[in-house]
Write a protein that holds these residues in place. Sequence first.
Motif, PDB file in Angstrom:
ATOM      1  N   PRO A  89       0.058  -0.841   6.325  1.00  0.00           N
ATOM      2  CA  PRO A  89       0.084  -0.160   5.025  1.00  0.00           C
ATOM      3  C   PRO A  89       1.490   0.053   4.476  1.00  0.00           C
ATOM      4  O   PRO A  89       1.656   0.283   3.273  1.00  0.00           O
ATOM      5  N   TRP A  90       2.502  -0.006   5.357  1.00  0.00           N
ATOM      6  CA  TRP A  90       3.875   0.163   4.884  1.00  0.00           C
ATOM      7  C   TRP A  90       4.269  -0.940   3.904  1.00  0.00           C
ATOM      8  O   TRP A  90       5.087  -0.705   3.016  1.00  0.00           O
ATOM      9  N   ASP A  91       3.714  -2.128   4.077  1.00  0.00           N
ATOM     10  CA  ASP A  91       4.030  -3.212   3.141  1.00  0.00           C
ATOM     11  C   ASP A  91       3.549  -2.863   1.738  1.00  0.00           C
ATOM     12  O   ASP A  91       4.254  -3.117   0.742  1.00  0.00           O
ATOM     13  N   ASP A  92       2.360  -2.288   1.638  1.00  0.00           N
ATOM     14  CA  ASP A  92       1.836  -1.883   0.330  1.00  0.00           C
ATOM     15  C   ASP A  92       2.691  -0.767  -0.275  1.00  0.00           C
ATOM     16  O   ASP A  92       2.982  -0.763  -1.475  1.00  0.00           O
ATOM     17  N   ILE A  93       3.082   0.188   0.553  1.00  0.00           N
ATOM     18  CA  ILE A  93       3.929   1.292   0.071  1.00  0.00           C
ATOM     19  C   ILE A  93       5.238   0.758  -0.488  1.00  0.00           C
ATOM     20  O   ILE A  93       5.668   1.116  -1.598  1.00  0.00           O
ATOM     21  N   LEU A  94       5.899  -0.085   0.280  1.00  0.00           N
ATOM     22  CA  LEU A  94       7.217  -0.587  -0.127  1.00  0.00           C
ATOM     23  C   LEU A  94       7.124  -1.475  -1.366  1.00  0.00           C
ATOM     24  O   LEU A  94       8.079  -1.537  -2.153  1.00  0.00           O
ATOM     25  N   ARG A  95       6.004  -2.131  -1.557  1.00  0.00           N
ATOM     26  CA  ARG A  95       5.824  -2.960  -2.748  1.00  0.00           C
ATOM     27  C   ARG A  95       5.487  -2.114  -3.976  1.00  0.00           C
ATOM     28  O   ARG A  95       6.008  -2.350  -5.074  1.00  0.00           O
ATOM     29  N   GLU A  96       4.646  -1.102  -3.789  1.00  0.00           N
ATOM     30  CA  GLU A  96       4.146  -0.341  -4.930  1.00  0.00           C
ATOM     31  C   GLU A  96       5.014   0.860  -5.287  1.00  0.00           C
ATOM     32  O   GLU A  96       4.859   1.429  -6.381  1.00  0.00           O
ATOM     33  N   ILE A  97       5.915   1.269  -4.382  1.00  0.00           N
ATOM     34  CA  ILE A  97       6.813   2.397  -4.680  1.00  0.00           C
ATOM     35  C   ILE A  97       8.242   1.893  -4.484  1.00  0.00           C
ATOM     36  O   ILE A  97       8.881   2.158  -3.448  1.00  0.00           O
ATOM     37  N   PRO A  98       8.768   1.149  -5.438  1.00  0.00           N
ATOM     38  CA  PRO A  98      10.070   0.490  -5.257  1.00  0.00           C
ATOM     39  C   PRO A  98      11.254   1.447  -5.195  1.00  0.00           C
ATOM     40  O   PRO A  98      12.328   1.060  -4.716  1.00  0.00           O
ATOM     41  N   ASP A  99      11.088   2.692  -5.681  1.00  0.00           N
ATOM     42  CA  ASP A  99      12.196   3.655  -5.646  1.00  0.00           C
ATOM     43  C   ASP A  99      12.079   4.626  -4.466  1.00  0.00           C
ATOM     44  O   ASP A  99      12.668   5.710  -4.493  1.00  0.00           O
ATOM     45  N   LEU A 100      11.370   4.232  -3.427  1.00  0.00           N
ATOM     46  CA  LEU A 100      11.231   5.059  -2.235  1.00  0.00           C
ATOM     47  C   LEU A 100      12.589   5.240  -1.555  1.00  0.00           C
ATOM     48  O   LEU A 100      13.379   4.302  -1.456  1.00  0.00           O
ATOM     49  N   ASP A 101      12.862   6.450  -1.071  1.00  0.00           N
ATOM     50  CA  ASP A 101      14.117   6.733  -0.369  1.00  0.00           C
ATOM     51  C   ASP A 101      13.969   6.672   1.142  1.00  0.00           C
ATOM     52  O   ASP A 101      14.861   6.191   1.837  1.00  0.00           O
ATOM     53  N   ILE A 102      12.844   7.217   1.671  1.00  0.00           N
ATOM     54  CA  ILE A 102      12.680   7.356   3.119  1.00  0.00           C
ATOM     55  C   ILE A 102      11.284   6.923   3.531  1.00  0.00           C
ATOM     56  O   ILE A 102      10.292   7.353   2.929  1.00  0.00           O
ATOM     57  N   LEU A 103      11.209   6.113   4.575  1.00  0.00           N
ATOM     58  CA  LEU A 103       9.944   5.860   5.242  1.00  0.00           C
ATOM     59  C   LEU A 103       9.970   6.619   6.559  1.00  0.00           C
ATOM     60  O   LEU A 103      10.818   6.372   7.419  1.00  0.00           O
TER      61      LEU A 103
END
Length: 429
Positions: A89-103
């Motif tokens: 699911p991290w791939d979907d997060i990183l694709r759909e939330i491009p301005d993410l600061d922290i995983l």
Amino acid sequence: MAKTIKIALVGAGMFGGDVHLRAYSDLQRFGIAGQLARVGLDKWTRDFAEIRFELVAVATRSQASAQRAQAHFREITGHEPRAFFGDAPWDDILREIPDLDILAVATPDNLHTQPILAALAKGVHVITEKPMCLTINEADEIIEAAQTKGLVVSVDMHKRYDPDHLRVRDDVQKRIGAPLYGTAYLEEPLEVATGTFKWVESSDPFSYVGAHWTDLIYSYYRSKPVSLTAVGQKKRLIRDGILAYDSVQVRVDFENGLSMNFHNNWITPPEFEGPVNQGHEIVGADGKVESDQQYRGFRWWSKGDKSRTANNHFTREVARPDGTSAYVGYGVDSLTVGLAAICRIKFHGETRDAVASLYPTAEESRITVALINAAAQVRDLNFEYLQKGKGATVTAALRPGWNLRGRSKPRGGRRSRGVPADLRPADLG
């Protein structure tokens, strides 16, 4: 313009769904300033006061668990993060939330590397549960990616921040003189191996919780390990059809002369009075320190219940006048230091190198990973030899560079058949 740190949490099980989720709920509502004095960073209280934190996503393998975590966070804060689920699911997060600061990574131990590398490739900082990964090759890949991108990989080594351990590090270890030998133990309940985790057959108790102690001892002395030996036992879990180690004992020898024994199991009976049994002691040339993290003098019992103990230092609720509770403790402190380092980089122009002293780094975690990697190989070889009625003769020499891939020879110039490159039988006679 509002200063905001956006966080996504991958993994909402025993630790992610409790400590991480509750820590981020306080961040979402009240910011980080109130936590800084606990980790000695209160000089930045005013600098960080206006920074907002948002948990924008939670992710798990199943849709149901992701939605439970989503609902729990909404119940606490009134804010609802997006729910993601699936095998990666991290791939979907990183694709759909491009301005993410922290995983924030709180997946099972063997699933840390993929989300960490995926986040770093997208320019996203990482806060990960221990151990950072399970092999030295994975550790090197993570370190190289973090260094190339100038990003933080902060590892949750929360035992560093236990107030008793800070006293040992800053005071007592200097009083007892040069370290000679010691023991550290952490014994988990049987439920962890038989019910809570489904991946125990691909791990062992030392890989799971021994990482805390190896990191703690390193934080005390900053001395590198030079060799180890390990043995493990399989008796209890086999009765439940689980082909995993019940317990593992690892002895590590350090450059400063300290010989430390690490004892771990995950078969403690449910009748035990505390969540876990844990403690450590170190004998020095001029004294000794003993620290019992399980029983700190706090015990109670009542009608219809057995004797119980609790660790009020790890996390605890502090009542607020409005009826809600602040969530504090050294379990939160180890997240705070990584968050503070990331805030310094994003909002104050600091470099990764400049903030490296604030948190447990990927480079420091490489030492623990090297021990886990070597201990797993030594453990299996010694288990095999003991099953055949032979001695547990295998040790691992940790070479400069912390690689387990180079060629090495025991005395006499002959490699032992079946022994990996940097593992050798102990020299006898």
